[in-house]
Design a protein around this motif. Structure first.
Motif, short mmCIF file in Angstrom:
data_model
loop_
_atom_site.label_atom_id
_atom_site.label_comp_id
_atom_site.label_asym_id
_atom_site.label_seq_id
_atom_site.Cartn_x
_atom_site.Cartn_y
_atom_site.Cartn_z
N GLU A 24 21.35 -8.75 1.92
CA GLU A 24 20.18 -8.15 1.28
C GLU A 24 18.81 -8.58 2.11
O GLU A 24 18.16 -9.53 0.87
CB GLU A 24 20.34 -8.06 -0.16
N TYR A 25 18.48 -8.45 2.97
CA TYR A 25 17.14 -8.89 3.57
C TYR A 25 16.23 -8.00 2.98
O TYR A 25 16.35 -6.61 3.00
CB TYR A 25 17.09 -8.94 5.06
N GLN A 26 14.98 -8.35 2.80
CA GLN A 26 13.93 -7.61 2.22
C GLN A 26 12.99 -7.39 3.32
O GLN A 26 12.75 -8.60 4.17
CB GLN A 26 13.17 -8.22 1.09
N PHE A 27 12.49 -6.19 3.63
CA PHE A 27 11.30 -6.01 4.82
C PHE A 27 10.33 -5.28 3.97
O PHE A 27 10.35 -4.62 3.04
CB PHE A 27 12.06 -5.06 5.76
N PRO A 28 8.99 -5.73 4.34
CA PRO A 28 7.96 -4.94 3.82
C PRO A 28 8.00 -3.68 4.08
O PRO A 28 8.40 -3.05 4.97
CB PRO A 28 6.69 -5.55 4.69
N SER A 29 7.41 -3.03 3.05
CA SER A 29 7.18 -1.29 2.96
C SER A 29 6.33 -1.13 3.93
O SER A 29 5.30 -1.76 4.11
CB SER A 29 6.84 -0.94 1.51
N PHE A 30 6.40 0.02 4.65
CA PHE A 30 5.64 0.43 5.71
C PHE A 30 4.03 0.75 5.02
O PHE A 30 3.09 0.70 5.47
CB PHE A 30 5.99 1.74 6.49
N ASN A 31 4.39 1.18 3.74
CA ASN A 31 3.02 1.59 2.93
C ASN A 31 2.14 0.36 2.73
O ASN A 31 1.03 0.42 2.60
CB ASN A 31 3.47 2.20 1.54
N SER A 32 2.88 -0.76 2.73
CA SER A 32 2.18 -2.02 2.51
C SER A 32 1.38 -2.62 3.64
O SER A 32 0.68 -3.55 3.68
CB SER A 32 2.96 -3.16 1.98
N PHE A 33 1.63 -2.07 4.74
CA PHE A 33 0.92 -2.33 5.89
C PHE A 33 -0.59 -1.92 5.81
O PHE A 33 -1.10 -0.96 5.21
CB PHE A 33 1.30 -1.61 7.37
N PRO A 34 -1.44 -2.72 6.64
CA PRO A 34 -2.71 -2.46 6.69
C PRO A 34 -3.10 -1.09 7.19
O PRO A 34 -2.22 -0.47 8.27
CB PRO A 34 -3.43 -3.48 7.40
N ALA A 35 -3.89 -0.28 6.82
CA ALA A 35 -4.19 0.98 7.49
C ALA A 35 -4.33 1.18 8.74
O ALA A 35 -3.66 2.03 9.44
CB ALA A 35 -5.53 1.50 6.73
N SER A 36 -4.75 0.02 9.51
CA SER A 36 -4.85 0.07 11.05
C SER A 36 -3.51 0.15 11.75
O SER A 36 -3.23 0.44 13.05
CB SER A 36 -5.75 -1.19 11.71
N TRP A 37 -2.50 -0.30 10.78
CA TRP A 37 -0.91 -0.40 11.48
C TRP A 37 -0.28 1.07 11.38
O TRP A 37 0.45 1.14 11.73
CB TRP A 37 -0.21 -1.31 10.93
N LEU A 38 -1.18 1.88 10.39
CA LEU A 38 -0.37 3.03 10.15
C LEU A 38 -1.01 4.24 11.03
O LEU A 38 -2.02 3.96 11.53
CB LEU A 38 -0.60 3.60 8.62
N PRO A 39 -0.12 5.20 11.55
CA PRO A 39 -0.69 6.13 12.40
C PRO A 39 -1.49 7.19 11.44
O PRO A 39 -1.33 7.34 10.34
CB PRO A 39 0.54 7.04 12.64
N ASN A 40 -2.64 7.32 12.32
CA ASN A 40 -3.35 8.63 11.69
C ASN A 40 -2.99 9.87 11.96
O ASN A 40 -1.98 10.16 12.62
CB ASN A 40 -5.03 8.42 12.13
N GLU A 41 -3.65 10.80 11.53
CA GLU A 41 -3.39 12.32 11.56
C GLU A 41 -2.92 12.62 12.98
O GLU A 41 -1.87 13.46 13.35
CB GLU A 41 -4.18 13.14 10.87
N GLN A 42 -3.84 12.49 13.86
CA GLN A 42 -3.57 12.84 15.19
C GLN A 42 -2.40 12.33 15.91
O GLN A 42 -1.47 12.58 16.62
CB GLN A 42 -4.84 12.44 16.27
N GLN A 43 -2.28 10.65 15.56
CA GLN A 43 -1.16 9.77 15.86
C GLN A 43 0.22 10.64 15.76
O GLN A 43 1.06 10.72 16.26
CB GLN A 43 -1.32 8.62 15.77
N GLN A 44 0.19 10.88 14.41
CA GLN A 44 1.38 11.35 13.85
C GLN A 44 1.66 12.84 14.35
O GLN A 44 2.98 13.05 14.75
CB GLN A 44 1.15 11.75 12.49
N MET A 45 0.50 13.78 14.51
CA MET A 45 1.09 14.90 15.23
C MET A 45 1.61 14.67 16.70
O MET A 45 2.41 15.26 17.10
CB MET A 45 -0.28 15.97 15.45
N ALA A 46 1.04 13.89 17.47
CA ALA A 46 1.45 13.65 18.81
C ALA A 46 3.05 13.06 18.67
O ALA A 46 3.88 13.40 19.48
CB ALA A 46 0.63 12.52 19.37
N ALA A 47 3.32 12.25 17.61
CA ALA A 47 4.56 11.84 17.63
C ALA A 47 5.72 12.75 17.30
O ALA A 47 6.71 13.01 17.69
CB ALA A 47 4.81 10.62 16.46
#
Lengths: 692, 625
Positions: free
Chosen positions: A410-433
């Motif tokens: 049971e390893y714990q990993f940081p939740s993606f939502n806890s990442f700084p905003a600069s690490w999260l994809p913005n809307e355009q990036q999400q659309m491209a993905a």
């Protein structure tokens, strides 16, 4: 063992429309024989090609007809010559008739074994089946095929048809294709035949099982739903990794000329006392020890056997549960297949009823299995339904082993939502993905699924057998490159990439990657390619980046407070990364500037120039990181003047060759006044071209 | 290249030694058990198992003993110390009154638990009064403060090691909510103040203090008198404290013996998404079969460990081979030789670590597309800044579009196709159940997939299929035998638990082996419920009909039985071909082939396994020679 031998006739279509895929046919067939040479040496194989200019088969001699069919090789025990024949299949000139070829193949098997041989007899047909078959003299084609099918069953033959279609066959007459497909499906329905359609060279290589493995049951007995209700089942392995062959060790001690030398190597293990390495402890004096805290507790096998966990053989149902409770990645091992006892109609019905009910309700069953008496442990796993698509084949189950609590970490990993905003994809990036995931589809509707595991050959094994064959002819043959067709497994499909070029480009454009500059050199082996979406500046920076990167020293373990003479670049880097006081950055830049100047002024015949350039590159990088281009740009202008005054030409040349430009606006957005162009022009200026 | 030949074939992912090493290096726990030994601990009782009252001291001791037994298996690198306070005797480095640190030989005061510690601690209650003694440490008129002393000793014990590498804790067992209750006025205030200050100092050092109060039925344990301040409880936590502490005590007693693994990256890999876009991923083994642990060979006479030396001997000349030998494969009547370099070159078919090939709908991932335990991948920005961003974008797209990625994983042991399945994070009140990230599922190649289901088609007829009624009956049955909240966290491995129990019994020289429960056996009681039995009977009737005799009514068994009987007959006849007694007397058994030897063994129902020598000796033994 005779019953384990296989007699196989390959029926290969070599007509003009097949020429494109014949290289793959040659490969897969020779691979088949190569494996037989190692694993099934006593198997017998014959080769028939059809669609040839010539005709050469016994049936033609005896009854006439059967034109354009050549028996390349009569049925015989596999040998190397067979591979040579298969590697050079003739290219035919006429459109072949696969029905005639089947008749010729059956005739060969019947004549050769005259019903004496009861073992496995198999026909393997590779064709595209796009050309019309000849009309039969009596009755319809269907009747003719029906007769053939009856005969095939009576003789205990199996047939495997691989039909090459799609992009691999040219535009063909739809009506004829449908008719041929119908004829082939009669075989599937009435005999123990299987027909597969492939539409890419990879799946052609994977469609023919090149290694013949006789399935062995893991378990035969009851599947116990409860004490009262039991179903007779047989359990097989559904998947089992085909391993890289274990090669024996070769001893070169014996003279290579010696005929009787086995060249084998014996591996000998000696158990010696840690304290006294001269005495060897005999096996009966050895005892196994297990760790208990810092100690090792000896437990003899007898003791262990007496008290260890001894489950009773049997397969028991624990219960049913929602399929969603079992997450796919918990599957632990290769997969088992549960089939109802063959021939036991009621067991087949029971399995079928439960499988279909499970499928309808979206449930799975949890089982506890002990395959054989004396097994050390129980296996807990999940049973999932496999509803048969083929009328001939009964329904069955797949069984996957599940982990015990002890097996789950049971390893714990940081939740993606806890990442700084600069690490999260913005809307355009999400659309491209999104678009990327959607477009790079390997299983588009209406087309064959690419890279289907069932049809994907193992490229390593393919390469090994190829190399083996080469080496048997020429012992020092080099390892051949990976087959072009198989590269499709290891590398992205260029065609698919090309079709979606705009999507890929947009993905590259939206995401930017940077090497982390504050990292140890040893750990740096990533990023072989530069992002193609980056601008020219990055490309130019390549050399200098690499240099700077190379020179980045260890992490700031030692607190460096001054730039020394020995490792100025490293010292600088360390000081720049010190975060305990904001003044360090300014101090580092100042000290570095002084260092560079002193290096230049104290240089004799340019011996310090290389170090100086390295320092400049490091300084440049540091200033970009800190977004403080001022000190660097000023220094460069000063150097320029300095060199002009002193008429030093080698140093500017060196700088120019390393593409060390001023820091431009694109690198330091807020603080630089130079456009890319201006920054580049500085280089031209610095270049010591004699300007009259 | 100097390659260890064995290495090429090794699966690089599961190296137990490496794991062992890692475990000793990474974060540990240092625990001091601080047990109140005041007369009150011996006088009061609480209801224990079997409704029998147990004295509080005994409860604490057995709780610690159980905890130690678990710990030595799960996290044997953790270090512990056991310390009593309110004792008659004193034993501690500071020579403070009323504090006794319990220890055994060959062990530092704060050290890894040993079998000896556990064993002697198990019987401490017998000798406790004689050797350590119980006595109130805080009495009016004396300046002694045993609680203060105890905290001081515990703090001193925990001085070892850095707070960065170890988690330091003090577990305090007591049933006295007001230790300074016997005091009055200034003395009381003063002692309370110094004790609280000491506790605060300890906590400032990064050491946590946990209270495990032992509660009497008729009396409340009032945390707010002293301990809420001492352990730093907020007023909000106060109400929850007593129930949760009780739970903690229970948990300590029945912990599962499970080896803990510290989180560790198996490897860092590059993930090529498209040309020019490569990100960094870390891989983790979240699910791997746990084995009893490495075996150390010992000399049974001295119990000293043995070292294993491996040597290669040429079978032709008998000489030792020093250099790593070449390999060969017999092929076409000759031996084709390969060097290790060539073999690794053959396996190296891809340059990148992990290369994206495309995406497929989740339904394309069949249940039988599996070979090994999956590997978890999680992005890292450590080397390539921006990796997480792309990973998260793809992760979200894949979840939304219900696709998985197909990629080629070019590791050196077995390069193969993998499916990357995105999983969203699942958290419950108890913490993270499923981490966010992707699971790498190893896909089989065509040669790894078998078609056993296709080998028995009935030649003429279609295979029987269940009809509607039968399926309905099956559905009713499924509803009856449903496990509602099944999760894979439900079963402990019975063989492993048994092994640990045996190991403990032998190490501690216990007379009997503690019982282990096999949780994997079916719920017979549940299956015997009338409704379940009825559903089963109805289903049975619908698929089997009225008069179905499971043992006899089927063709297959007869056929198989017939075949095996026939085989045995042949074997028996074959065995008659030789005059075995004569052969054995003349020592000619070795001239027979293994197959011939096996006919004898088969005919006499003896095992046919082993090498030729083993077979011969088995025959001789059977003949009584």
């Amino acid at each position: 063992m005779a019953r384990n031998k296989e007699k196989l006739v390959l029926l290969l279509d070599v007509g003009p429309s097949m020429h494109g895929v014949l290289p793959e046919v040659e490969k897969v067939c020779s691979m088949l024989v190569e494996k037989k040479l190692i694993f099934n040496k006593d198997d017998e194989v014959g080769v028939v090609v059809f669609g040839t200019e010539e005709t050469n088969n016994e049936l033609m001699d005896e009854v006439g007809g059967y034109e354009n069919i050549v028996v390349l090789q009569d049925i015989k025990v596999v040998d190397g010559d067979l591979i040579d024949i298969l590697k050079k299949l003739p290219r035919g000139t006429v459109d072949g008739d696969f029905l005639d070829a089947i008749v010729v193949g059956m005739d060969m098997l019947i004549k050769k074994y005259k019903g004496i041989y009861k073992g496995k007899k198999r026909l393997c047909l590779i064709t595209n089946a796009i050309h019309p078959t000849k009309d039969s003299l009596e009755g319809s084609k269907e009747d003719q095929v029906g007769t053939l099918a009856v005969q095939m069953t009576a003789q205990g033959m199996k047939m495997e048809s691989i039909v090459v279609r799609g992009i691999l066959s040219q535009d063909a007459n739809k009506r004829i294709m449908d008719e041929n497909d119908r004829l082939l499906s009669i075989f599937s329905k009435k005999t123990r035949s299987r027909t597969v359609y492939v539409d890419s060279p990879i799946s052609l290589l994977g469609a023919l099982k090149t290694r013949r493995v006789t399935p062995v049951t893991v378990f035969r007995g009851h599947l116990e739903l409860s004490q009262q209700m039991k179903i007779k089942v047989w359990v097989y392995k559904k998947t089992q990794e085909e391993k890289f062959p274990t090669l024996k060790k070769y001893s070169e001690k014996a003279p290579s000329t010696s005929k009787f030398a086995t060249h084998q190597v014996m591996v000998d293990y000696e158990y010696k006392s840690v304290d006294d390495s001269s005495t060897v402890v005999p096996p009966e004096q050895r005892i196994k020890g297990y760790r208990y805290g810092p100690q090792v507790v000896p437990i003899s096998d007898a003791e262990r056997d007496a008290v260890k966990f001894k489950p009773e053989k049997g397969v028991k149902l624990l219960g049913f549960t929602d399929a969603s409770n079992i997450i796919r990645h918990y599957y632990m091992k290769d997969v088992y297949l549960f089939i109802a006892e063959p021939g036991n109609t009621r067991a087949i019905l029971a399995v079928s009823a439960i499988a279909r009910a499970m499928k309808e309700m979206n449930k799975v069953a949890i089982l506890r299995c002990v395959w054989r008496q004396g097994q050390q442990n129980v296996v807990v796993g999940v049973l999932t339904p496999n509803i048969s698509q083929n009328n001939k084949i009964p329904d069955s189950f797949y069984f996957n082993v599940l982990p015990f609590i002890e097996d789950v970490r049971e390893y714990q990993f940081p939740s993606f939502n806890s990442f700084p905003a600069s690490w999260l994809p913005n809307e355009q990036q999400q659309m491209a993905a999104d678009e990327f995931v959607q477009m790079l589809n390997l299983a588009p509707s209406g087309k064959e699924e690419a890279l289907l595991p069932e049809f994907t050959p193992n490229p390593v094994l393919e390469r090994f057998y190829h190399h083996l064959e080469l080496k048997s002819k020429q012992p020092d043959a080099a390892v051949p490159p990976l087959d072009e067709t198989l590269k499709r497994i290891t590398e992205p499909d260029l065609e698919l990439d090309f079709e979606n070029k705009s999507v890929l480009d947009s993905l590259c454009k939206h995401f930017e990657l940077k090497e982390n500059s504050k990292l140890k050199k040893s750990a740096r082996r990533l990023l072989p390619e530069k992002p193609s979406g980056s601008n020219g500046e990055d490309g130019n920076g390549n050399v200098s980046d690499a240099r700077a990167v190379d020179s980045i020293g260890q992490e700031p373990v030692v607190k460096i407070e001054k730039i020394g003479d020995l490792t100025p670049v490293q010292d600088f880097e360390v000081m720049m990364t010190r975060r305990d006081n904001p003044e360090w950055v300014g101090k580092a830049i100042r000290e570095m500037r002084d260092k560079i100047l002193s290096l230049l002024t104290n240089s004799h015949g340019g011996d310090n120039y290389l170090v100086a350039v390295e320092c400049i590159i490091a300084l440049r990088k540091g200033c970009i990181l800190e977004q403080e281009p001022g000190p660097y740009n000023n220094l460069m202008r000063y150097l320029y003047r300095y060199c002009q005054e002193k008429e030093i030409s080698t140093f500017p040349k060196l700088l120019a060759s390393m593409d060390v430009t001023l820091i431009s606006k694109s690198e330091a957005v807020d603080s630089s006044n130079f456009t890319d162009d201006e920054a580049r022009r500085f280089l031209d200026k610095i270049k010591p071209e004699p300007k009259d | 290249m100097d390659l260890d030949p064995e290495d090429v074939f090794k699966d690089e992912e599961d190296d137990p030694d490496n794991e062992f090493f890692q475990q000793s290096e990474s974060s540990k726990e240092y625990v001091v058990y601080l047990v109140d030994a005041s007369p009150k601990m011996f006088n009061t009782t609480c209801p224990g198992k079997d409704q029998k009252d147990e004295i509080h001291f005994h409860v604490s001791i057995s709780c610690i003993a159980e905890s130690l037994k678990t710990q030595i298996i799960c996290r044997s690198y953790d270090e512990v110390a056991i310390c009593f306070f309110n004792t008659r005797e004193k034993k501690n480095l500071q020579d403070l009154n009323g504090v006794f640190v319990f220890n055994v030989a060959e062990r530092e005061q704060l050290d890894r638990p040993t079998a000896r510690l556990i064993k002697e601690f198990d019987c401490i209650e017998e000798s406790f009064m004689r050797e350590i003694g119980s006595q109130y440490g805080i009495v009016p008129g004396s300046r002694e403060n045993s609680l203060y002393n105890a905290l001081w000793v515990a703090q001193a014990l925990l001085r070892k090691g850095s707070i960065k590498t170890a988690d330091k804790r003090i577990l305090l067992f007591t049933n006295e909510d007001d230790p300074f209750g016997s005091l009055q006025g200034a003395a009381k205030a003063d002692m309370t103040r110094t004790t609280l200050q000491r506790a605060k100092d300890i906590q400032d050092l990064g050491i946590s203090i946990e209270l495990l109060p032992l509660i009497r039925l008729d009396e409340e344990f009032n945390v707010s008198v002293l301990y809420s301040d001492l352990i730093g409880l907020d007023s909000e936590d106060l109400a929850q404290f007593i129930p949760s502490a009780g739970q903690k005590l229970e948990d300590m007693k029945d912990q599962l013996r499970k080896r803990m693994f510290t989180k560790r990256i198996i490897r860092r890999i590059t993930f090529h998404i498209v040309k020019g876009l490569s990100i960094q991923l870390n891989t983790y083994a979240l699910i791997r079969p746990t084995v009893p642990g490495a075996i150390t060979w010992l000399d049974s006479v001295t119990n000293r460990p043995l070292k294993i030396e491996r040597s290669l001997i040429c079978e032709d000349t008998g000489s030792l081979i020093q250099e790593p030998p070449k390999r060969f494969q017999p092929y076409r009547n000759e031996n084709v030789k390969f060097s290790m370099d060539e073999i690794s070159e053959i396996k190296r078919i891809s340059t990148g670590h992990l290369r994206l090939l495309g995406f497929k709908p989740l339904c394309c991932l069949k249940d039988y597309h599996n070979l090994r335990p999956s590997t978890f991948v999680y992005p890292s920005d450590q080397e390539v800044v921006g990796s997480s961003c792309i990973f998260i974008a793809l992760h979200r797209s894949m979840l939304r579009l219900k696709r998985f990625a197909v990629a080629f994983y070019g590791g050196s042991s077995r390069p193969q196709l993998v499916a990357l399945v995105a999983r969203d994070e699942i958290t419950t009140a108890g913490g993270q159940m499923e981490p966010p990230g992707m699971h790498m599922i190893y896909l089989p190649y065509s040669d790894d997939i078998r078609d056993a289901e296709e080998i028995f088609p009935d030649t003429e007829d279609d295979a029987p299929r269940a009809d509607k009624d039968q399926i309905q009956k099956a559905a009713a049955l499924i509803k009856r035998i449903e496990m509602k909240d099944f999760s894979v966290f439900q079963f402990a491995n019975p063989a492993l638990q048994r092994h640990y129990a045996v190991l403990q019994a032998l190490a501690l020289e216990e007379d009997d082996i503690p019982e282990t429960i096999d949780e994997t056996v079916p719920d017979e009681e549940g299956l015997a419920r009338p409704a379940v039995v009825k559903a089963i009977e109805e289903f049975k009737l619908s698929v089997y009909g009225d008069n179905y005799d499971e043992e006899n009514d089927h063709l297959g068994k007869e056929k198989v039985g017939g075949a095996s009987r026939k085989r045995k007959e042949i074997a028996e006849n074959a065995a008659k071909d030789y005059d075995w007694a004569d052969l054995a007397d003349n020592g000619q058994l070795k001239d027979l082939t293994v197959a011939a030897l096996k006919t004898y063994l088969n005919a006499h129902d003896l095992p046919v396994t082993g090498k030729k020598e083993a077979l011969i000796s088995r025959i001789l033994t059977h003949m009584g020679k």
